[in-house]
Scaffold this motif. Structure first.
Motif, PDB file in Angstrom:
ATOM      1  N   GLY A  13       0.860  -1.184   0.000  1.00 13.99           N
ATOM      2  CA  GLY A  13       0.000   0.000   0.000  1.00 13.99           C
ATOM      3  C   GLY A  13       0.895   1.232   0.000  1.00 13.99           C
ATOM      4  O   GLY A  13       2.110   1.134  -0.217  1.00 13.99           O
ATOM      5  N   PRO A  15       2.247   3.192   2.394  1.00 16.69           N
ATOM      6  CA  PRO A  15       3.471   3.184   3.204  1.00 16.69           C
ATOM      7  C   PRO A  15       4.499   2.169   2.702  1.00 16.69           C
ATOM      8  O   PRO A  15       5.702   2.446   2.726  1.00 16.69           O
ATOM      9  CB  PRO A  15       2.988   2.839   4.615  1.00 16.69           C
ATOM     10  N   ASP A  36       3.092  -9.167  -1.682  1.00 18.36           N
ATOM     11  CA  ASP A  36       1.758  -8.634  -1.403  1.00 18.36           C
ATOM     12  C   ASP A  36       0.741  -9.695  -1.805  1.00 18.36           C
ATOM     13  O   ASP A  36       0.931 -10.389  -2.815  1.00 18.36           O
ATOM     14  CB  ASP A  36       1.500  -7.331  -2.187  1.00 18.36           C
ATOM     15  N   ALA A  37      -0.329  -9.801  -1.010  1.00 16.41           N
ATOM     16  CA  ALA A  37      -1.390 -10.752  -1.332  1.00 16.41           C
ATOM     17  C   ALA A  37      -1.962 -10.443  -2.713  1.00 16.41           C
ATOM     18  O   ALA A  37      -2.451 -11.345  -3.406  1.00 16.41           O
ATOM     19  CB  ALA A  37      -2.470 -10.668  -0.267  1.00 16.41           C
ATOM     20  N   CYS A  73       4.584  -3.818   6.212  1.00 18.99           N
ATOM     21  CA  CYS A  73       3.698  -2.667   5.957  1.00 18.99           C
ATOM     22  C   CYS A  73       2.279  -3.178   5.704  1.00 18.99           C
ATOM     23  O   CYS A  73       1.650  -2.854   4.686  1.00 18.99           O
ATOM     24  CB  CYS A  73       4.214  -1.866   4.763  1.00 18.99           C
ATOM     25  N   LEU A  74       1.809  -4.009   6.606  1.00 16.88           N
ATOM     26  CA  LEU A  74       0.530  -4.704   6.462  1.00 16.88           C
ATOM     27  C   LEU A  74      -0.509  -4.107   7.401  1.00 16.88           C
ATOM     28  O   LEU A  74      -0.155  -3.396   8.342  1.00 16.88           O
ATOM     29  CB  LEU A  74       0.739  -6.180   6.820  1.00 16.88           C
ATOM     30  N   ASN A  76      -2.859  -3.629  10.576  1.00 17.75           N
ATOM     31  CA  ASN A  76      -2.369  -3.749  11.963  1.00 17.75           C
ATOM     32  C   ASN A  76      -2.402  -5.166  12.533  1.00 17.75           C
ATOM     33  O   ASN A  76      -1.489  -5.572  13.246  1.00 17.75           O
ATOM     34  CB  ASN A  76      -3.181  -2.826  12.881  1.00 17.75           C
ATOM     35  N   LEU A  78      -1.819  -7.872  11.285  1.00 16.73           N
ATOM     36  CA  LEU A  78      -0.765  -8.745  10.759  1.00 16.73           C
ATOM     37  C   LEU A  78       0.626  -8.332  11.243  1.00 16.73           C
ATOM     38  O   LEU A  78       1.608  -9.029  10.981  1.00 16.73           O
ATOM     39  CB  LEU A  78      -0.821  -8.752   9.226  1.00 16.73           C
ATOM     40  N   HIS A  79       0.730  -7.187  11.943  1.00 12.36           N
ATOM     41  CA  HIS A  79       2.062  -6.729  12.386  1.00 12.36           C
ATOM     42  C   HIS A  79       2.738  -7.783  13.262  1.00 12.36           C
ATOM     43  O   HIS A  79       3.883  -8.160  13.011  1.00 12.36           O
ATOM     44  CB  HIS A  79       1.955  -5.409  13.157  1.00 12.36           C
ATOM     45  N   GLU A  96       5.578  -1.195  10.411  1.00 15.19           N
ATOM     46  CA  GLU A  96       4.805   0.057  10.396  1.00 15.19           C
ATOM     47  C   GLU A  96       4.091   0.286  11.743  1.00 15.19           C
ATOM     48  O   GLU A  96       3.915  -0.629  12.535  1.00 15.19           O
ATOM     49  CB  GLU A  96       3.779   0.030   9.247  1.00 15.19           C
ATOM     50  N   LYS A  97       3.678   1.530  11.947  1.00 13.95           N
ATOM     51  CA  LYS A  97       2.912   1.870  13.155  1.00 13.95           C
ATOM     52  C   LYS A  97       1.488   1.375  12.987  1.00 13.95           C
ATOM     53  O   LYS A  97       1.037   1.247  11.839  1.00 13.95           O
ATOM     54  CB  LYS A  97       2.933   3.370  13.446  1.00 13.95           C
ATOM     55  N   THR A 164      -7.715  -1.668   2.503  1.00 14.79           N
ATOM     56  CA  THR A 164      -8.143  -2.818   1.707  1.00 14.79           C
ATOM     57  C   THR A 164      -9.066  -3.701   2.548  1.00 14.79           C
ATOM     58  O   THR A 164      -8.671  -4.179   3.610  1.00 14.79           O
ATOM     59  CB  THR A 164      -6.902  -3.648   1.276  1.00 14.79           C
ATOM     60  N   TRP A 167     -10.400  -2.594   6.757  1.00 13.74           N
ATOM     61  CA  TRP A 167      -9.883  -3.113   8.031  1.00 13.74           C
ATOM     62  C   TRP A 167      -9.710  -2.015   9.082  1.00 13.74           C
ATOM     63  O   TRP A 167      -9.753  -2.297  10.276  1.00 13.74           O
ATOM     64  CB  TRP A 167      -8.563  -3.874   7.805  1.00 13.74           C
ATOM     65  N   HIS A 185       0.979   8.589  16.105  1.00 14.09           N
ATOM     66  CA  HIS A 185       2.028   9.465  15.549  1.00 14.09           C
ATOM     67  C   HIS A 185       2.257  10.666  16.459  1.00 14.09           C
ATOM     68  O   HIS A 185       3.388  11.020  16.782  1.00 14.09           O
ATOM     69  CB  HIS A 185       1.591  10.022  14.186  1.00 14.09           C
TER      70      HIS A 185
END
Ligand SMILES: NC(=O)c1ccc[n+]([C@@H]2O[C@H](COP(=O)([O-])OP(=O)(O)OC[C@H]3O[C@@H](n4cnc5c(N)ncnc54)[C@H](O)[C@@H]3O)[C@@H](O)[C@H]2O)c1
Length: 338
Positions: A13, A15, A36-37, A73-74, A76, A78-79, A96-97, A164, A167, A185
């Motif tokens: 995506g 990010p 990526d899926a 970069c998935l 949340n 999946l982090h 990613e955050k 996507t 979510w 942030h």
């Protein structure tokens, strides 16, 4: 210069593509894979940048590729699982955050990184802006004195993201709404500038008022605004306000105040005193490539073994503060943090 690190980006995506841009510019990186899926998206991006390997499944990538470090970069939820898979497969990670859905997951991620002797960094890109670096330098050199108050604000008048498969607005997949998405942030930047003191207690409120602005049928069970007050063991206090939707002007403000001076950001102003005269400084900081600086810093940490600017343990603390605001909002009570 040390040898280039073989990197891969998981999740393409916006990010993910920013991380990729950073790596493509860095002399420390060789981009060997994207994942990526959505294989068509990944294939097109790989073709555009001559990246040799494309995967739809990160586990296959860890088995088949010699990638040494990855950006996660998935969405949340999946982090934690994907970061844990990467660390267990011996790969360094920048995630990613927000770090995870909650502090318990972030704890497991930190423990796995420590066990594997691997770098785990979280992508809180606001630490890498030119203005943030300048302010941190003032703080670190003691020019603002003892910092005892911070205020972090990030409001959108209307701006609820979906992502996507929508979510962002689904608590099971996002962990929360405005607070965990953009409040993180604002909170992180102010907390870091205050010297990352240890949080000891949190009070907060969270609201859910704007379901009607979303497309009909959207699953929406998270906060669209949240507010918190955090106390630290240093005696300092931080107030946080954030929203995806609120009937106020949008925008972000970061303020920190110390015994010798203070700072306001957006626009940047440093408030000091000289011989009893109040002096305001308005620095002209050149724009910095925050994402590029962030991925380059990650790679430098992988090369040297240095602890990153936003490392695994800080990720746990950050999640404890967010968890505390959500818990306080749900119970109406102050929450202690151990
Ligand atoms: N740092 C920032 O300023 C910033 C900005 C936006 C989003 N984010 C964060 O980045 C993350 C991703 O957000 P986004 O806006 O790109 O979300 P998104 O939904 O737009 O994109 C996520 C991408 O991941 C892919 N994906 C989903 N499941 C996958 C899987 N199991 N394996 C491989 N690929 C998969 C999707 O196909 C999609 O391309 C979130 O954690 C979000 O909080 C950070």
């Amino acid at each position: 210069m040390a040898k280039r690190i073989k990197v891969g980006v998981i999740g393409l995506g916006w990010p993910g593509r920013e991380h990729l841009k950073g790596y493509l510019k860095s002399a420390r990186a060789e981009v060997v894979a994207v994942c990526d899926a959505n294989e068509e998206l990944a294939g097109n991006i790989a073709k555009e940048h001559d990246i040799p390997s494309v995967y739809a499944d990160h586990k296959v990538m860890f088995k088949a590729s010699d990638v040494e470090a990855v950006s996660v970069c998935l969405p949340n939820f999946l982090h934690a699982p994907v970061t844990l898979d990467a660390l267990r497969a011996g790969r360094h990670v920048i995630c990613e955050k927000p770090p995870a859905l909650d502090a318990r997951q972030a704890r497991r991620m930190a423990d796995a990184a420590k066990k594997g002797g691997l770098t785990l960094m979280y992508a809180l890109c606001q630490r890498f802006t030119g203005a943030a670096k300048l302010v941190k330098d003032y703080v670190d050199k003691g020019e603002l004195g003892e910092i005892y108050f911070g205020r972090a604000v990030y409001h959108r008048r209307r701006g609820i993201p979906l992502g996507t498969g929508a979510w962002f607005t689904d608590k099971k997949r996002s962990g929360g709404g405005a607070l965990i998405d953009i409040g993180v942030h604002a909170l992180d930047c102010a907390w870091w500038m205050m010297g990352s003191p240890k949080p000891v207690s949190v009070s907060g409120s969270a609201y859910h008022k704007f379901a009607d602005v979303l497309p009909k049928g959207t699953h929406f069970d998270v906060d669209d605004s949240a507010f918190g007050l955090i106390r630290f063991d240093s005696g300092a206090t931080l107030i946080l306000e954030c929203s995806w939707a609120l009937n106020l002007s949008g925008g972000s403000v970061t303020q920190i105040a110390g015994t010798k001076g203070g700072v306001e950001m957006n626009p940047l102003k440093i408030l000091t005193e000289r011989d009893g005269v109040q002096v305001d400084i308005t620095p002209h900081v050149p724009d910095a490539d925050a994402f590029g600086g962030q991925t380059d810093h990650f790679l430098a940490c992988v090369q040297t073994g240095r602890t990153p600017l936003m490392g695994a343990e800080e990720g746990v603390r950050l999640m404890q503060m967010l968890d505390g605001i959500y818990k306080s909002a749900a119970t109406g009570r102050e929450v202690r943090i151990k």
